[in-house]
Design an enzyme around this catalytic site. Structure first.
Site, PDB file in Angstrom:
ATOM      1  N   GLY A  43     -12.231  -4.386   1.535  1.00  0.00           N
ATOM      2  CA  GLY A  43     -13.229  -5.288   0.972  1.00  0.00           C
ATOM      3  C   GLY A  43     -14.532  -4.555   0.712  1.00  0.00           C
ATOM      4  N   ASP A  57     -11.245  -6.877  -2.885  1.00  0.00           N
ATOM      5  CA  ASP A  57     -12.081  -8.084  -2.906  1.00  0.00           C
ATOM      6  C   ASP A  57     -13.540  -7.660  -2.868  1.00  0.00           C
ATOM      7  OD1 ASP A  57     -10.634  -7.538  -0.286  1.00  0.00           O
ATOM      8  OD2 ASP A  57     -12.386  -8.601   0.487  1.00  0.00           O
ATOM      9  N   GLU A  74       0.804  -1.217   0.000  1.00  0.00           N
ATOM     10  CA  GLU A  74       0.000   0.000   0.000  1.00  0.00           C
ATOM     11  C   GLU A  74       0.842   1.275   0.000  1.00  0.00           C
ATOM     12  OE1 GLU A  74      -3.987  -1.523   2.367  1.00  0.00           O
ATOM     13  OE2 GLU A  74      -2.214  -0.989   3.546  1.00  0.00           O
ATOM     14  N   MET A 113      -9.198  -2.895   8.365  1.00  0.00           N
ATOM     15  CA  MET A 113      -8.743  -3.276   9.696  1.00  0.00           C
ATOM     16  C   MET A 113      -7.996  -2.151  10.416  1.00  0.00           C
ATOM     17  SD  MET A 113      -7.550  -7.230   8.926  1.00  0.00           S
ATOM     18  CE  MET A 113      -7.204  -7.581  10.663  1.00  0.00           C
TER      19      MET A 113
END
Length: 235
Positions: A77, A196, A11, A172
């Site tokens: 996600g 995802d 990232e 997260m």
């Protein structure tokens, strides 16, 4: 100086490689790189995965580098079927979905102390991120980003996060960084590239995360141009 926080190598590495006049510092698990990126002074940090690492990094960045704002980047996600791989989510707020003191009467997700469920994102920064996504030619949506110390798979949990928190994506780290910024009175914004899909799983993430990061880099280049011109005099 603008602060930028991502959790993983993939990232932040591409951004770090493009920085000049850099100085490195390690604080706990967080790696800080201060320097110039695309003509702007920044402090770029890799915080590590999870809420505790993210909060420690944000607090250290605020204390050591006196950043004027923090931008949280990286992958996430999707919680909506409309979001595809590489699409961008510009957060309007951040929540911590794994905080739950509801047995004593609190709303699910409320963080005790500030007593907040949705930590707000800075409107001006978020507006620039939306414009940057459009100029980069990326599909984007806005909504909450739901944070917890879990890698979320399965449509049942994702549907609950989307419906209960009006969330567009899950990660997260973001909610912890947002809380730190809120308590320290530092503007916060977040943009996440989808790695995802809502029906995806860990394998999809492993295959698509790097592509999502590359798409986000395109957006960030546009953002920096807008950031630098935000106070330019009108001709």
């Amino acid at each position: 100086m603008l602060g930028i926080i991502g959790a993983m190598d993939k990232e932040v590495d591409a951004l770090r490689r493009q920085m000049t006049n850099t100085e490195e510092k390690q604080a706990g698990f967080s790696r800080f790189t201060a320097g110039t990126l695309w003509g702007e002074k920044v402090c770029l940090a890799q915080c590590g995965i999870g809420k505790v690492h993210a909060a420690l990094c944000a607090q250290s960045m605020i204390a050591e580098y006196a950043v004027s704002a923090i931008l949280n980047i990286g992958v996430a996600g999707a919680l909506r079927p409309s979001l595809g791989i590489g699409d961008a989510v510009v957060a309007d707020s951040a929540v911590q979905h794994d905080v739950d003191t509801s047995p004593i009467g609190d709303p699910v997700g409320m963080v005790s102390g500030p007593n907040i469920v949705h930590f707000p994102c800075d409107a001006a920064l978020s507006g620039l991120l939306k414009r940057a996504a459009e100029e980069a030619g990326l599909r984007w949506e806005s909504g909450a980003v739901a944070t917890g110390d879990q890698f979320i798979v399965g449509t049942e949990k994702k549907n609950w996060l989307a419906d209960f928190f009006v969330a567009a994506a899950c990660d997260m780290e973001g909610g912890a960084i947002a809380q730190c910024c809120y308590e320290m009175n530092v503007p916060y914004a977040a943009v996440r590239a989808i790695s995802d899909t809502r029906d995806g799983d860990g394998r999809e993430y492993m295959e698509k995360a790097l592509f999502a990061c590359e798409q986000e880099e395109r957006l960030l280049k546009k953002f920096f141009k807008l950031w630098q011109s935000r106070n330019a005099p009108v001709q």
